[in-house]
Design an enzyme around this catalytic site. Structure first.
Site, PDB file in Angstrom:
ATOM      1  N   LYS A  54       1.585   7.100  -4.370  1.00 40.33           N
ATOM      2  CA  LYS A  54       2.356   5.893  -4.667  1.00 40.33           C
ATOM      3  C   LYS A  54       1.645   5.029  -5.701  1.00 40.33           C
ATOM      4  CE  LYS A  54       4.299   6.056  -0.026  1.00 40.33           C
ATOM      5  NZ  LYS A  54       4.277   5.510   1.356  1.00 40.33           N
ATOM      6  N   GLN A  98       2.011   1.688   5.631  1.00 38.98           N
ATOM      7  CA  GLN A  98       1.988   3.146   5.658  1.00 38.98           C
ATOM      8  C   GLN A  98       2.032   3.654   7.102  1.00 38.98           C
ATOM      9  OE1 GLN A  98       2.076   5.228   2.903  1.00 38.98           O
ATOM     10  NE2 GLN A  98       2.392   6.820   4.444  1.00 38.98           N
ATOM     11  N   ASP A 121      10.712   0.194   1.696  1.00 41.89           N
ATOM     12  CA  ASP A 121      10.873   1.471   2.399  1.00 41.89           C
ATOM     13  C   ASP A 121      12.280   1.621   2.953  1.00 41.89           C
ATOM     14  OD1 ASP A 121       8.658   3.122   2.209  1.00 41.89           O
ATOM     15  OD2 ASP A 121       7.570   2.134   3.834  1.00 41.89           O
TER      16      ASP A 121
END
Length: 297
Positions: A54, A98, A121
């Site tokens: 990322k 995460q 997300d």
């Protein structure tokens, strides 16, 4: 029949080039660069690998990013306090934690503490809820990436029978929602299967489009899929391989070699869905910076 390969790396590269151009135009118009904040709890190697991907993607498209590292002993109270501080920071456009988290932390609780306007997300209940009723929202990155693949390769979804194997909140459930929704370019007749589904083959054999996100290596065999189906393999599993320098190889949830002789389209592992997930995260971060989803809040 020999399947056509859905090249996720190629599509992701082209998508990232478009995003990079959009970011530069955004900056040239006098705006600051979009900023993505990542929170990592602990030092799980797989999580570190994903965050590295990322970070590289952000650099590639011109998005600023930073990772906040917290020990795996952090309490839920401390973690949520950190998240709330980032929620209030107007310089942060996108915010993600995460996953997975250590067992003493509830991912549902932590995700809900993220400001839904920064939830790039697409996991927050507000964004999932808006998805279910066809309202603009941050779409979960993996399903969104799969739809970009459908679009790029002109694979029709409308009126098809789509079967999703795997009911996770990250992939399976939002994928099933998007497949059945008009605004997501879906409108398929959709079946969702999971670990409690009896006689899985009776469902997968009828699928025009089969999306597999079960986390079980090579679960789907050729005899479970009908001739000419489109197969999207989301799984990524490590299995022992003595011929590899690493001692393992990556395989999906589908028997790629067997299926590619029977289906019309198939994604490889690696190089299929994965690169698109990261590309969609970049797209969502830019949308967050532009306040394109929640412009009035």
């Amino acid at each position: 029949m020999s399947a056509k390969i859905i090249d996720g790396r190629k599509v992701a590269d082209e998508t990232m080039s478009i995003i990079k151009e959009d970011v530069e135009n955004w900056v040239k118009a006098g705006n600051r660069r979009p900023f993505l904040k990542v929170v990592q709890v602990g030092t799980d190697p797989a999580s570190s690998t994903y965050i590295g991907a990322k970070t590289r993607a952000c650099k590639k498209v011109g998005i600023d990013t930073d990772t906040k590292h917290l020990p795996d002993t952090v309490s839920a109270k401390e973690l949520k306090a950190t998240i709330r501080s980032f929620n209030k920071d107007d310089s942060i456009d996108g915010l993600l934690v995460q996953l997975p988290l250590p067992s003493h932390l509830s991912s549902h609780d932590v995700i809900e503490s993220i400001d839904h306007r920064k939830d790039v997300d697409g996991f927050h209940p507000m964004n999932v809820g808006r998805l279910t009723v066809d309202q603009p929202t941050f779409r979960s990155c993996t399903p969104a990436g799969i739809f970009e693949l459908f679009k790029y390769y002109s694979i029709p979804v409308k009126s098809k029978h789509a079967v999703v194997v795997g009911a996770s909140n990250i992939v399976g459930s939002p994928m099933a929602i998007m497949l059945s929704r008009e605004n997501a370019s879906g409108k398929a007749t959709t079946t969702i299967c999971h670990k409690f589904t009896r006689d899985l083959t009776s469902h997968t054999i009828s699928a025009d489009i089969l999306v597999v996100a079960a986390g079980q290596p090579e679960l789907i065999k050729p005899e479970m899929v009908k001739e000419g189906a489109v197969v999207i393999d989301v799984g990524i599993n490590r299995i022992a391989d003595e011929t590899s320098e690493k001692g393992y190889k990556l395989v999906g949830d589908c028997d790629f070699e067997g299926l590619k002789k029977k289906v019309s389209w198939i994604t490889p592992v690696p190089g299929g869905v994965g690169p698109m997930t990261v590309a969609m995260l970049m797209k969502n971060t830019l949308l967050a910076a532009k306040k394109s989803i929640y412009p009035d809040e």
